[in-house]
Design an enzyme around this catalytic site. Structure first.
Site, PDB file in Angstrom:
ATOM      1  N   LYS A  59     -45.584  27.937  -3.731  1.00  5.85           N
ATOM      2  CA  LYS A  59     -45.758  28.707  -4.972  1.00  5.85           C
ATOM      3  C   LYS A  59     -44.482  29.459  -5.359  1.00  5.85           C
ATOM      4  O   LYS A  59     -44.195  29.610  -6.550  1.00  5.85           O
ATOM      5  CB  LYS A  59     -46.929  29.669  -4.852  1.00  5.85           C
ATOM      6  N   THR A  60     -43.704  29.912  -4.375  1.00  9.72           N
ATOM      7  CA  THR A  60     -42.478  30.646  -4.701  1.00  9.72           C
ATOM      8  C   THR A  60     -41.495  29.736  -5.415  1.00  9.72           C
ATOM      9  O   THR A  60     -40.830  30.127  -6.376  1.00  9.72           O
ATOM     10  CB  THR A  60     -41.833  31.224  -3.427  1.00  9.72           C
ATOM     11  N   ASP A 245     -47.424  37.192  -9.485  1.00  7.26           N
ATOM     12  CA  ASP A 245     -47.650  36.553  -8.183  1.00  7.26           C
ATOM     13  C   ASP A 245     -48.783  37.287  -7.458  1.00  7.26           C
ATOM     14  O   ASP A 245     -49.070  38.452  -7.738  1.00  7.26           O
ATOM     15  CB  ASP A 245     -46.359  36.640  -7.362  1.00  7.26           C
ATOM     16  N   GLU A 246     -49.425  36.613  -6.499  1.00 10.16           N
ATOM     17  CA  GLU A 246     -50.509  37.206  -5.673  1.00 10.16           C
ATOM     18  C   GLU A 246     -51.585  37.860  -6.554  1.00 10.16           C
ATOM     19  O   GLU A 246     -52.025  38.975  -6.306  1.00 10.16           O
ATOM     20  CB  GLU A 246     -49.936  38.246  -4.689  1.00 10.16           C
ATOM     21  N   GLN A 293     -57.290  33.673  -0.191  1.00 10.20           N
ATOM     22  CA  GLN A 293     -56.429  34.577   0.577  1.00 10.20           C
ATOM     23  C   GLN A 293     -56.557  36.023   0.088  1.00 10.20           C
ATOM     24  O   GLN A 293     -55.663  36.834   0.319  1.00 10.20           O
ATOM     25  CB  GLN A 293     -54.969  34.118   0.491  1.00 10.20           C
ATOM     26  N   ARG A 664     -51.287  30.292   8.970  1.00  4.96           N
ATOM     27  CA  ARG A 664     -49.922  30.761   9.295  1.00  4.96           C
ATOM     28  C   ARG A 664     -49.247  29.804  10.278  1.00  4.96           C
ATOM     29  O   ARG A 664     -48.038  29.865  10.476  1.00  4.96           O
ATOM     30  CB  ARG A 664     -49.940  32.155   9.955  1.00  4.96           C
TER      31      ARG A 664
END
Length: 810
Positions: A59-60, A245-246, A293, A664
């Site tokens: 996504k970044t 973002d997020e 998330q 992770r």
């Protein structure tokens, strides 16, 4: 020809970006290396866009390429771009990467956190709300000091209305955009009215100081836009492209801010008769996030913001990023399987073309120490056999208190480690407070420990009283403790302070009689926590941090219990102690052991490239990745947390936390649990986590199961002893129903058998094993709570709890 620039700390797929040539990147260069959904997100135009970006899906890269695409291909002015991230570090990184792509003109973009963006707006516009532009921003410590003054001015009971709890309540209201006036109107009972009064005075004091707290920054910006539409339209005109973002972690206030900048229809709070402001077309909005998330509900994050995006923006487009560039397919299949048990989520299946990789390894430990031993042995094997470095390994747990046993095992084995996002166990405030109590009981001359706990928890012994006692100590050349015992001689001491000091001295002398009688360290500690009111104060608090502090104290009781039961199994025991006859270690032995562990705790980072093993809570792990992950403590009541077991929304948040933990891991994932785990020193038998049952059976290689638990390795389990009977049932002092009352009961049950209490009267002559002959001066309490004040001549007057004191009547 483009070259790759590694960006440290970013996921593998996000780590390379093309260095632009002098003419800037071409269209093909901007889209190079992107998969189809990623490309669609980068080039999208028009309607609001929701990018549902699964863990590790790049996504970044999508965000940075989209910004570069807006500037290079759509000729957007960099100053018309507002990109919101959740940390300053992420904002700086994003800005740097866009600059790498399109050059220095990217510097005039607004790439920042919500709070930073709001500060920039308010510095320019806040005069409209009656503040000056040079307002101060109060941090958490400033806020707490101010709220303490507010509570004092309102004459609130400091035990019932603590600054932390008041601030937490105020913060919740501000995050819902409710000012003090709104909160006062909504108050339905005396408690809420008191909180609202504190909010009102707190807000007034902030305004008088021309200061804002962090929650004000967003709330006042939204209020500014609502009350002054012309200001809002100025910023709508400026920001033509808004990227967030997020998005799953936004709270209501942050959601409302984005709505003000990007929504088609808006409510306005303009005064009657004002002319409506000409509306600017909304900015082009792109939000990136993953509802699976969303793990910060306890901070006010609202998962509905991302789930309802298409309702809030009916013409919105959604793009799903499901290809994962981080983990093996085995790890992703496990994550998909667990999160699939949450209801009401949008279907999403992560996949990878990196191959299946090794199976997940599972282990059922006898107890938490066995679990830590297994983890350390596996790390040794991985470094020896596979060539992994300690820095490639992370250990995740649900609560900070769980780090203690890993830290102690790693210290003993010499394995370098660091604890991220939390203070090391023996450095935590509540642990240091408890140990300070114990240290001054053993050594009353320890003035540092004594002063630390003199007014902790608050008992009305302020700085002025301490100065008076210190003056007596200096004048009479006696210790601070002796001066406290003679506080009535202290010059200028207020009567109220004297009463508080005498109550403190009486409590300490009662506890010291337990130490003098050789009582177990865990019983003394439990008695300290109960008698001092320390645990009761934490229990009464609304501050979520205080719940964690109670858990950490529970862990410290467990350490003391383990040490008292078996010195060899203690924090870092030397087996030769037992051979030397130290079979019933006392409080001073326990403090010495802890001091050695805590001293060794300061392990410097390894100087070679191998680095250190990372320990952290699952909440801290968000956004990170490691080749090897150990997910520990998978037991119902631990993870998922006990408070979530009967609450469906909380249980689903815990499941999302498990999903974050699993995703992770890049190459190897280990899962473990303990059959028995200490809770307040009492063995607690928690069933395996329900999340374990949600993993595909064929993907987990169980190295050891509960059926294989080595009962014969633990004599107390094989013998049918009371200890064995206790293991199957949670005790009254167990984690889930622990209270200060249960703590007292548990301490009483484990205490040494009481001596026969002599029948004494004032004036009776007695003899004490250590202090010799004495005369009874006064008696308080009844039965096993009888305390005698006895004058031992040159030894002074001692207050002794007769059930412990080795006293005989003559």
């Amino acid at each position: 020809m483009s070259t790759s620039i590694p960006l440290p700390g970013m996921p593998a797929h996000d780590r390379t970006e093309e260095t632009p040539s002098r003419r800037g990147p071409t269209r093909d260069e901007l889209l190079a290396g992107l998969n189809e959904p990623q490309r669609a997100a980068v080039v999208h135009e028009g309607a609001p866009l929701l990018v549902v970006a699964g863990a590790g899906s790049g996504k970044t890269r999508v965000l940075t390429r989209r910004i570069a695409w807006l500037i290079s291909e759509r000729k957007a002015h960099p100053g018309s771009i507002l990109a919101i991230t959740f940390t300053n570090k992420a904002a700086a990184e994003m800005k740097e990467r866009v600059e790498d792509l399109v050059g220095k003109r990217a510097r005039i973009m607004w790439v920042s956190t919500f709070h930073s963006a709001c500060v920039r707006i308010l510095r320019k516009e806040i005069d409209k709300l009656g503040y000056k532009s040079n307002f101060s921003i109060y941090d958490a410590a400033d806020q707490k000091r101010l709220m303490a003054l507010v509570a004092k001015d309102l004459d609130l009971d400091p035990k019932r209305y603590q600054p932390g709890a008041l601030l937490h309540w105020v913060s919740n209201h501000k995050n819902e955009l409710r000012d003090a006036e709104d909160a006062t109107k909504d108050a339905h009972n005396k408690l809420e009215e008191t909180y609202a009064a504190a909010y009102t005075l707190y807000a007034r004091r902030l305004r008088e100081a021309n200061a804002l707290d962090f929650d004000d920054l967003i709330m006042l910006t939204v209020h500014l836009f609502q009350q002054f539409p012309e200001v809002r339209e100025t910023y709508r005109r400026r920001f033509r492209h808004v990227l967030v973002d997020e998005y799953q972690d936004t709270n209501h206030a942050q959601y409302a801010l984005i709505h003000q900048l990007c929504a088609d229809t808006l409510e306005e709070t303009t005064a009657a008769g004002d002319q409506p402001t000409e509306r600017v077309d909304p900015a082009e909005l792109m939000v990136v996030g993953d509802a699976d998330q969303s793990i910060y509900a306890f901070r006010g994050a609202n998962i509905r913001n991302i789930l309802d995006f298409e309702q809030d923006f009916p013409n919105a487009t959604s793009i799903l990023l499901e290809q994962n560039y981080r983990s093996t397919q085995t790890i992703l299949t496990a994550a998909n399987s667990v999160i699939g048990h949450n209801k009401g989520r949008k279907p999403k299946k992560l996949w990878s073309d990196a191959g299946d990789g090794p199976r997940i390894v599972g282990y059922v430990a006898d107890d938490e120490r066995d679990e830590a031993r297994f983890v350390s042995e596996e790390i040794d094997k991985l470094t020896d056999d596979v060539g992994l470095r300690p820095a490639d390994v992370a250990i995740f747990y649900r609560t900070n208190a769980q780090s203690r046993v890993f830290e102690e095992v790693f210290i003993r084995l010499g394995m370098p480690y660091k604890v991220v996002g939390g203070v090391r166990f023996y450095e935590r405030r509540e642990v240091r407070d408890a140990l300070a109590y114990l240290r001054m009981l053993v050594n009353p001359a320890d003035q540092v420990s004594l002063r630390r706990i003199l007014n902790t928890p608050k008992r009305g012994i302020g700085d002025r009283a301490v100065e008076c006692v210190q003056a007596l100590s200096d004048r009479e050349q006696i210790t601070f403790w002796e001066a406290l015992r003679r506080a009535e001689d202290a010059p200028g001491l207020a009567t109220r302070s004297l009463t508080a000091i005498q109550g403190f001295v009486a409590m300490v002398e009662e506890l010291q009689s337990m130490v003098d009688a050789g009582e177990r360290a865990d019983v003394v500690l439990e008695s300290v926590l109960a008698r001092s009111g320390y645990v009761a104060e934490l229990e009464a608090s609304d501050d979520p941090q205080d719940e964690t502090r109670v858990e950490n104290l529970a862990e410290l009781v467990a350490v003391a219990r383990e040490f008292s039961d078996d010195p060899v199994a203690g924090p870092s025991a030397d087996p030769t102690d037992v051979d030397a006859g130290i079979v019933a270690p006392g409080l001073s032995d326990f403090l010495e052991r802890v001091a050695l562990v805590a001293d060794t705790d300061q392990i410097p980072d390894a100087t070679d490239d191998a680095g250190v093993v990372t320990l952290m809570t699952l909440h801290t792990a968000k956004g990170l990745e490691f080749p090897v992950v150990f997910l520990t403590g998978l037991e119902d009541g631990v993870f998922p947390h006990a408070r979530a077991l009967g609450d469906q929304p909380e249980l689903e948040e815990e499941r999302r936390l498990a999903y974050v933990g699993v995703t992770r891991a890049r190459e190897r994932l280990y899962i473990s649990r303990a059959v028995v785990r200490s809770a307040w020193g009492a063995p607690s038998h928690n069933p395996g986590s329900r999340f374990l049952d949600e993993l595909p059976v064929d993907l987990v290689d169980w190295r050891r199961t509960e059926a294989a638990q080595t009962r014969w390795g633990r004599p107390d389990l094989a013998s049918g002893s009371p200890a064995a009977a206790r293991l199957g049932t949670p005790t009254e002092a167990g984690r889930r129903n622990f209270s200060s009352a249960a703590l007292r009961a548990d301490a009483a049950a484990r205490a040494k058998p009481a001596r026969e209490i002599p029948s004494l009267e004032p004036g009776d002559r007695v003899v004490h094993d250590s202090f010799g002959m004495g005369t009874v001066v006064a008696l308080e309490g009844v039965a096993d709570k009888t305390v005698a004040s006895i004058d031992f001549g040159s030894e002074g007057v001692k207050r002794l709890l007769l059930r412990y004191a080795p006293v005989e009547k003559l």
